[in-house]
Enzyme design. Structure first.
Site, short mmCIF file in Angstrom:
data_model
loop_
_atom_site.label_atom_id
_atom_site.label_comp_id
_atom_site.label_asym_id
_atom_site.label_seq_id
_atom_site.Cartn_x
_atom_site.Cartn_y
_atom_site.Cartn_z
N LYS A 1 -7.51 -53.47 -52.85
CA LYS A 1 -8.78 -54.20 -52.92
C LYS A 1 -9.71 -53.51 -53.91
O LYS A 1 -9.59 -52.30 -54.16
CB LYS A 1 -9.43 -54.37 -51.54
N LYS B 1 -5.55 -49.23 -52.96
CA LYS B 1 -6.00 -49.81 -51.69
C LYS B 1 -5.81 -51.33 -51.59
O LYS B 1 -6.23 -51.93 -50.60
CB LYS B 1 -7.49 -49.49 -51.48
#
Ligand code: C2G
Length: 129
Positions: free
Chosen positions: A47, A45
């Site tokens: 993150k 992702k």
């Protein structure tokens, strides 16, 4: 003894996470939970989760329905984890429906209904607003 395995990030632990773990445990006698690492989340992702992998693991391992925990370091290793932990059943939420059918040669694969109206992403959005 029937051994059940499941996987997840379990970031900002909520009732949907608890319900799937309770229902996963009810499929057998011993529940093993693979907690996806921060690095695995970052690679998927771009993150990191809000809670660190260490804290996410501490929360999951403290639950009475959970018998054993480990870090899930790669999505590609699922088959290896199933073998390593001698799992008889793999449980995932039905947002993953069909995605793990390839492991039916190793163990039973069960998808359980997701708890409606709650997710880590929604919690983050609500707090941001
Ligand atoms: N879940 C649920 N109901 C919700 C939210 C989540 O039943 N409202 C379930 C998911 O279906 C999953 C588990 O809780 O089985 C963990 O969800 P996430 O933390 O979102 O983990 P995820 O990113 O789906 O797992 O190999 C899989 C990876 O580890 C990723």
């Amino acid at each position: 003894m029937k051994r059940v395995i499941t996987f997840g990030t379990f970031d900002l632990f909520h009732i949907g996470h608890l319900r799937i773990l309770e229902r996963a445990r009810a499929q057998g006698d011993y529940l093993i939970v693979g907690i996806s690492t921060d690095a695995l989340n970052f690679s998927k992702k771009q993150k990191n989760p809000i809670y660190t992998e260490k804290d996410r693991m501490r929360i999951i391992e403290s639950l009475k329905v959970v018998d054993e925990v480990f870090y899930e370091e790669s999505l590609e290793l699922k088959g290896e984890y199933i073998k390593k932990y001698n799992a008889d059943v793999l449980v995932m939420g039905n947002d993953w429906e069909g995605r793990f059918d390839e492991f039916k040669s190793l163990c039973e694969v069960i998808y359980l209904e997701r708890t409606p109206s709650i997710s880590t992403t929604e919690i983050i959005e609500i707090i941001k607003e």
